[in-house]
Structure formats: structure tokens, C-alpha cells
Write a protein that holds these residues in place. Structure first.
Motif, PDB file in Angstrom:
ATOM      1  N   ARG A  23       0.766  -1.292  -0.181  1.00  0.00           N
ATOM      2  CA  ARG A  23       0.006   0.248  -0.179  1.00  0.00           C
ATOM      3  C   ARG A  23       0.782   1.143   0.034  1.00  0.00           C
ATOM      4  NH1 ARG A  23      -5.093   0.954   4.082  1.00  0.00           N
ATOM      5  NH2 ARG A  23      -6.091   2.687   3.058  1.00  0.00           N
ATOM      6  N   VAL A  24       2.153   1.233   0.914  1.00  0.00           N
ATOM      7  CA  VAL A  24       3.034   2.156   0.884  1.00  0.00           C
ATOM      8  C   VAL A  24       3.750   2.397  -0.507  1.00  0.00           C
ATOM      9  CG1 VAL A  24       4.963   3.319   1.852  1.00  0.00           C
ATOM     10  CG2 VAL A  24       3.023   2.347   3.204  1.00  0.00           C
ATOM     11  N   LYS A  25       4.067   1.431  -1.170  1.00  0.00           N
ATOM     12  CA  LYS A  25       4.598   1.720  -2.439  1.00  0.00           C
ATOM     13  C   LYS A  25       3.634   2.227  -3.330  1.00  0.00           C
ATOM     14  CE  LYS A  25       8.302  -2.256  -1.935  1.00  0.00           C
ATOM     15  NZ  LYS A  25       8.158  -2.276  -0.596  1.00  0.00           N
ATOM     16  N   LEU A  26       2.424   1.728  -3.561  1.00  0.00           N
ATOM     17  CA  LEU A  26       1.615   1.994  -4.646  1.00  0.00           C
ATOM     18  C   LEU A  26       1.276   3.510  -4.365  1.00  0.00           C
ATOM     19  CD1 LEU A  26      -0.820  -0.908  -5.152  1.00  0.00           C
ATOM     20  CD2 LEU A  26       1.199  -0.198  -6.751  1.00  0.00           C
ATOM     21  N   THR A  27       1.125   3.951  -3.088  1.00  0.00           N
ATOM     22  CA  THR A  27       0.811   5.372  -2.834  1.00  0.00           C
ATOM     23  C   THR A  27       1.855   6.394  -3.226  1.00  0.00           C
ATOM     24  OG1 THR A  27      -0.698   4.813  -1.145  1.00  0.00           O
ATOM     25  CG2 THR A  27       0.147   6.968  -1.044  1.00  0.00           C
ATOM     26  N   LYS A  28       3.020   5.823  -2.987  1.00  0.00           N
ATOM     27  CA  LYS A  28       4.315   6.895  -3.304  1.00  0.00           C
ATOM     28  C   LYS A  28       4.435   6.660  -4.899  1.00  0.00           C
ATOM     29  CE  LYS A  28       9.438   6.492  -2.918  1.00  0.00           C
ATOM     30  NZ  LYS A  28      10.486   5.950  -2.549  1.00  0.00           N
ATOM     31  N   LEU A  29       3.945   5.666  -5.573  1.00  0.00           N
ATOM     32  CA  LEU A  29       4.299   5.507  -6.906  1.00  0.00           C
ATOM     33  C   LEU A  29       3.082   6.301  -7.926  1.00  0.00           C
ATOM     34  CD1 LEU A  29       6.237   4.270  -8.991  1.00  0.00           C
ATOM     35  CD2 LEU A  29       4.924   2.262  -8.958  1.00  0.00           C
ATOM     36  N   PHE A  30       1.959   5.840  -7.308  1.00  0.00           N
ATOM     37  CA  PHE A  30       0.730   6.323  -8.383  1.00  0.00           C
ATOM     38  C   PHE A  30       0.156   7.620  -7.650  1.00  0.00           C
ATOM     39  CE2 PHE A  30       1.212   2.019  -9.647  1.00  0.00           C
ATOM     40  CZ  PHE A  30       0.650   1.996 -11.067  1.00  0.00           C
ATOM     41  N   GLY A  31       0.526   8.047  -6.253  1.00  0.00           N
ATOM     42  CA  GLY A  31      -0.063   9.258  -5.875  1.00  0.00           C
ATOM     43  C   GLY A  31      -1.259   8.883  -5.043  1.00  0.00           C
ATOM     44  N   GLY A  32      -1.565   7.600  -4.769  1.00  0.00           N
ATOM     45  CA  GLY A  32      -2.570   7.162  -3.917  1.00  0.00           C
ATOM     46  C   GLY A  32      -3.048   5.681  -4.373  1.00  0.00           C
ATOM     47  N   CYS A  33      -3.851   5.146  -3.666  1.00  0.00           N
ATOM     48  CA  CYS A  33      -4.310   3.740  -3.991  1.00  0.00           C
ATOM     49  C   CYS A  33      -5.553   3.329  -2.939  1.00  0.00           C
ATOM     50  CB  CYS A  33      -3.338   2.384  -3.850  1.00  0.00           C
ATOM     51  SG  CYS A  33      -3.053   2.014  -2.138  1.00  0.00           S
ATOM     52  N   LYS A  34      -6.463   2.675  -3.523  1.00  0.00           N
ATOM     53  CA  LYS A  34      -7.569   2.150  -2.730  1.00  0.00           C
ATOM     54  C   LYS A  34      -7.673   0.715  -2.354  1.00  0.00           C
ATOM     55  CE  LYS A  34     -12.670   2.358  -3.438  1.00  0.00           C
ATOM     56  NZ  LYS A  34     -13.886   2.669  -4.220  1.00  0.00           N
ATOM     57  N   LEU A  88      -5.098  -8.150   1.454  1.00  0.00           N
ATOM     58  CA  LEU A  88      -5.547  -6.914   0.578  1.00  0.00           C
ATOM     59  C   LEU A  88      -5.577  -6.834  -0.607  1.00  0.00           C
ATOM     60  CD1 LEU A  88      -3.490  -4.114   2.932  1.00  0.00           C
ATOM     61  CD2 LEU A  88      -6.033  -4.716   3.108  1.00  0.00           C
ATOM     62  N   VAL A  89      -6.525  -6.537  -1.126  1.00  0.00           N
ATOM     63  CA  VAL A  89      -6.471  -6.167  -2.520  1.00  0.00           C
ATOM     64  C   VAL A  89      -6.825  -4.905  -3.012  1.00  0.00           C
ATOM     65  CG1 VAL A  89      -7.898  -6.437  -4.840  1.00  0.00           C
ATOM     66  CG2 VAL A  89      -7.792  -8.443  -3.207  1.00  0.00           C
ATOM     67  N   LEU A  90      -5.781  -4.206  -3.547  1.00  0.00           N
ATOM     68  CA  LEU A  90      -5.634  -2.672  -3.815  1.00  0.00           C
ATOM     69  C   LEU A  90      -5.641  -2.602  -5.196  1.00  0.00           C
ATOM     70  CD1 LEU A  90      -2.117  -2.539  -1.402  1.00  0.00           C
ATOM     71  CD2 LEU A  90      -4.722  -2.058  -0.915  1.00  0.00           C
ATOM     72  N   LYS A  91      -6.103  -1.102  -5.513  1.00  0.00           N
ATOM     73  CA  LYS A  91      -5.994  -0.688  -6.915  1.00  0.00           C
ATOM     74  C   LYS A  91      -5.460   0.451  -6.766  1.00  0.00           C
ATOM     75  CE  LYS A  91     -10.567   1.474  -7.575  1.00  0.00           C
ATOM     76  NZ  LYS A  91     -11.837   1.638  -8.614  1.00  0.00           N
ATOM     77  N   ALA A  92      -4.482   0.908  -8.034  1.00  0.00           N
ATOM     78  CA  ALA A  92      -4.076   2.335  -8.083  1.00  0.00           C
ATOM     79  C   ALA A  92      -4.378   2.757  -9.491  1.00  0.00           C
ATOM     80  CB  ALA A  92      -2.691   2.173  -7.936  1.00  0.00           C
ATOM     81  N   ILE A  93      -4.453   3.982  -9.745  1.00  0.00           N
ATOM     82  CA  ILE A  93      -4.885   4.584 -11.075  1.00  0.00           C
ATOM     83  C   ILE A  93      -4.029   5.296 -11.707  1.00  0.00           C
ATOM     84  CG2 ILE A  93      -6.617   5.738 -12.386  1.00  0.00           C
ATOM     85  CD1 ILE A  93      -7.708   3.257 -11.319  1.00  0.00           C
TER      86      ILE A  93
END
Length: 393
Positions: free
Chosen positions: A365-376, A385-390
Motif C-alpha cells: 500500500r505504501v509503495k503504490l501510494t508513493k508511485l501512483f499518488g494514491g491507492c484504494k 488486501l486487494v489494492l487498486k491504483a489508477i
């Protein structure tokens, strides 16, 4: 400690792990098992008269580079199930000033296609894999190629030379014996078994929660059942994949996620990607036997051997699905997952989605937020956890 130069048998070898962009720079491209095996060969085998060497499951080229330098007149055939190992072997041969064309590298699946009548092997070197079914596959196929004079020597860290692993040696070969431990590594010696064992079949997994069967070759993760992470991901798949959208099943394994996509949306295009030859072979069989191609057509599926999405064009996919690994060979490491996420962002079109499943304790979750600017968080339970990032511009 020098982590890029192996000094052994009065020789020095420049060796690097692949991929190169690792967070843990202390990791080496070889282990004590490689050192033990090379030393034993140098001290006990006449390499000058050795004409044909087969190397199986070399990690990143330590064994291959050593034999290419120490037995330059021998034919050397290398068998691996890993695209990254193959990449490492080739690059390390060049780094050691050895001709990469002096060795022949093959998929481990090709072992089952060889016939002993067409080859005479003097020396067979094996790195013991962590997966027992893969070890069994290798030893069954290698036994068919052994001659009475072939010397077969396997090596691994002691933690992999378990009683279960030795039972596999006893089942597939004969006269199994082990060396003393050295630097927490051990050698295993064995002889040809006269009784030929049938090849290890593809394992077909049927599950009440799936409407298709999984076809698993020997080295596929979770060969005997549905991977629990993938099972959870199936409950939280994207709902609105449209016709003609490009979906990538990254690290596809047996193809469970991509096959479900084509069963749900026959006109999507799914690209199955993995660095394991056996995974790609498994995904092909899973899809072919699922019924999905009856309505989608064969042009709607593509299978690619690759490290992550290395050669994929930018802005070319609508959705990337991923159940990322948390180890490379015998090393627990999250570099591969991070590279998957970085590549997915590059390859996704603007507005495209990366959807992953992972254990809660991992910091995806931390990695995706850093890379994509956020994740859900799309779904969660006590384990996953199932996460999605746009992707946004």
C-alpha cells in the motif's frame, strides 16, 4: 566482503544478481553451495578430459562461468526454468570475458524431450531447488540421460537438503549419499537408476469455487491447490473490463487470473507474463482447457516470457492484474514486486488500473501510494488486501 567477485580455484569471476536494481546490495549471485560444488569438481574431476557437462538450475551463472573457464573444450548445456537466471548467466559470462555462445542454454522443459541415445554426458551439476516437485521432475528426466560413467553432483544450502529432498533423490536415482557440511552447504551424490520412472505429469487441480481446472507444471507455485492469494483476488476482480481492452496478467503463474478475465469478457485481450517457462506452459494449458477460447478466439491471448514488463511499450495496457511474489529463488525479497509496480505504471494508459493482491503485512500500500499518488483498498480480510491504483498524468 566483496559481493560481486567470486574467488575460487585460483580464478576470479565477476558475478551479479539480476535484476540489478536491488535494495539489498549485500545479496550475491552465488552461495556457499556453488562454491562447494566448484571446489569439489576442481579437486576431484579431470576437467581436461571432460567432453560434455550439463548444468541444471544454475542461479545466476556461477557454475556456468566456472565450467566455461575451467573446461573450455567441453560442450556445456545449461537447463533452467528462470528467464532471470538465463539473463544472469549470459550477462555474467560476458562480464567474466567468456564467450556467451560457448554454452547452450535451454528451458528445463526441454529435458523431457531429450533422448539418452543422442547424448553422452560426462558430468552433471545440479543446484537443488526449493520446490520438491520441481526437483522430482529434474531428477526423473536427468536419470533418463545418465550413462553408467556419468558423474552427477548436486549442491544446496543445508536447509534445502531435507529428508524429504533426499527421499526424492532415492526415488529417482540410486545410491544417494551426502557430503559433510561446509559453510552451511552440502553436496549430494547419486548414480543412475536402472528402472526408468515415468515423467512427472502436469497436475490438474479442480476446485469447487472455480469453473475451470488449473494445469500446473512441476515448478509452478502452489502446484497442488489454488493459491490462497489468487483465490481471494478472484473475489475482487475488476467488474467492467470492456471488449478490446488489453489486460496483462503479470506474474501469471498457472494463468488463473487471466483465464477468468477471458471467461468473463471474451473479447478482451489478455497477455500472460511470467519469468518461468513452466508457468507460461501451465497458463497455456489452463486457458486451452477452460473453454474461454471457444468464444474469444485464439488471437485474444498472448504469452510472454519476461522479467516484469521489461520490453512492453509505454501506455499500451488498460488493466494490469498482479499477485506479486515475495521471493526470488531461495531469497525473500520484494524487489521484484516493486519492479512490477514501476513497470505497470509505465505500461498502463492514462486512467488505466493496476490491481494487486498481497499479504497484509507487506508494505504494498505504501509503495503504490508513493508511485501512483494514491491507492484504494478494494477488499480485505485478516490475511490479504486487494489494492487498486489508477495511473494519472
Amino acid at each position: 566482503m566483496n559481493n560481486t567477485h567470486l574467488h575460487i580455484a585460483d580464478e576470479s569471476f565477476s558475478l551479479k544478481r539480476f535484476p540489478l536494481n536491488q535494495f539489498d546490495k549485500s545479496l550475491r549471485a552465488w552461495d556457499a553451495g556453488d562454491e562447494y560444488l566448484i571446489s569439489h569438481v576442481v579437486e576431484n574431476i579431470d576437467l581436461a578430459s571432460t567432453k560434455h557437462i550439463v548444468i541444471v538450475n544454475d542461479s545466476f551463472g556461477a557454475l556456468t562461468c566456472a565450467m566455461a573457464r575451467l573446461a573450455p573444450h567441453a560442450r556445456i548445456d545449461v537447463y533452467t526454468d528462470s528467464f532471470m537466471s538465463e539473463t544472469g548467466i549470459l550477462k555474467n559470462l560476458v562480464a567474466c570475458n567468456l564467450d556467451k555462445n560457448s554454452v547452450n542454454i535451454h528451458s528445463a522443459l526441454e529435458l523431457a524431450q531429450l533422448e539418452s541415445a543422442n547424448t553422452h554426458i560426462d558430468l552433471m551439476l545440479v543446484k537443488v531447488p526449493r520446490t520438491l516437485s520441481y526437483l522430482e521432475f529434474l531428477l526423473i528426466e536427468l536419470n533418463k540421460l545418465l550413462n553408467d560413467s556419468t558423474q552427477i553432483i548436486a549442491a544446496a544450502m543445508v536447509k534445502l537438503i531435507t529428508s524429504s529432498a533426499l527421499k526424492v533423490f532415492d526415488k529417482c536415482l540410486s545410491n544417494t549419499r551426502t557430503s559433510l557440511a561446509r559453510k552451511k552447504a552440502r553436496l549430494v551424490f547419486a548414480d543412475k537408476r536402472d528402472a526408468i520412472t515415468e515423467s512427472l505429469p502436469v497436475n490438474i487441480v479442480s476446485d469447487a469455487e472455480l469453473n475451470f481446472d488449473l494445469h500446473n507444471y512441476a515448478n509452478v507455485f502452489c502446484r497442488d491447490q489454488v493459491d490462497i492469494g489468487a483465490r481471494y483476488m478472484l473475489k475482487a476482480m475488476p467488474k467492467h473490463i470492456n471488449p478490446n481492452q488489453v489486460v496483462i496478467d503479470l506474474g501469471c503463474g498457472n494463468g488463473i487470473l487471466g483465464t477468468q478475465v477471458l471467461l468473463n469478457q471474451a473479447q478482451a485481450k489478455v497477455i500472460f507474463v511470467d519469468e518461468s517457462y513452466m508457468a507460461i506452459a501451465s497458463a497455456k494449458e489452463t486457458l486451452a482447457n477452460s473453454g474461454a477460447l471457444e468464444s474469444s478466439g485464439t488471437n485474444n491471448a498472448e504469452f510472454v516470457i519476461s522479467h516484469c514488463l521489461h520490453d512492453f511499450p509505454d501506455n499500451s495496457a488498460d488493466v494490469v492484474l498482479c499477485n506479486p511474489p515475495f521471493h526470488q529463488q531461495n531469497t525473500v525479497i520484494d524487489d521484484i514486486a516493486w519492479q512490477m509496480f514501476v513497470d505497470a505504471k509505465r505500461v498502463l494508459k492514462e486512467g488505466g488500473e493496476l490491481r494487486i493482491v498481497g499479504n497484509r503485512h507487506l508494505d504494498h500500500r505504501v509503495k503504490l501510494t508513493k508511485l501512483f499518488g494514491g491507492c484504494k483498498v478494494v477488499a480485505s480480510d485478516t490475511k490479504f488486501l486487494v489494492l487498486k491504483a489508477i495511473k494519472h498524468s
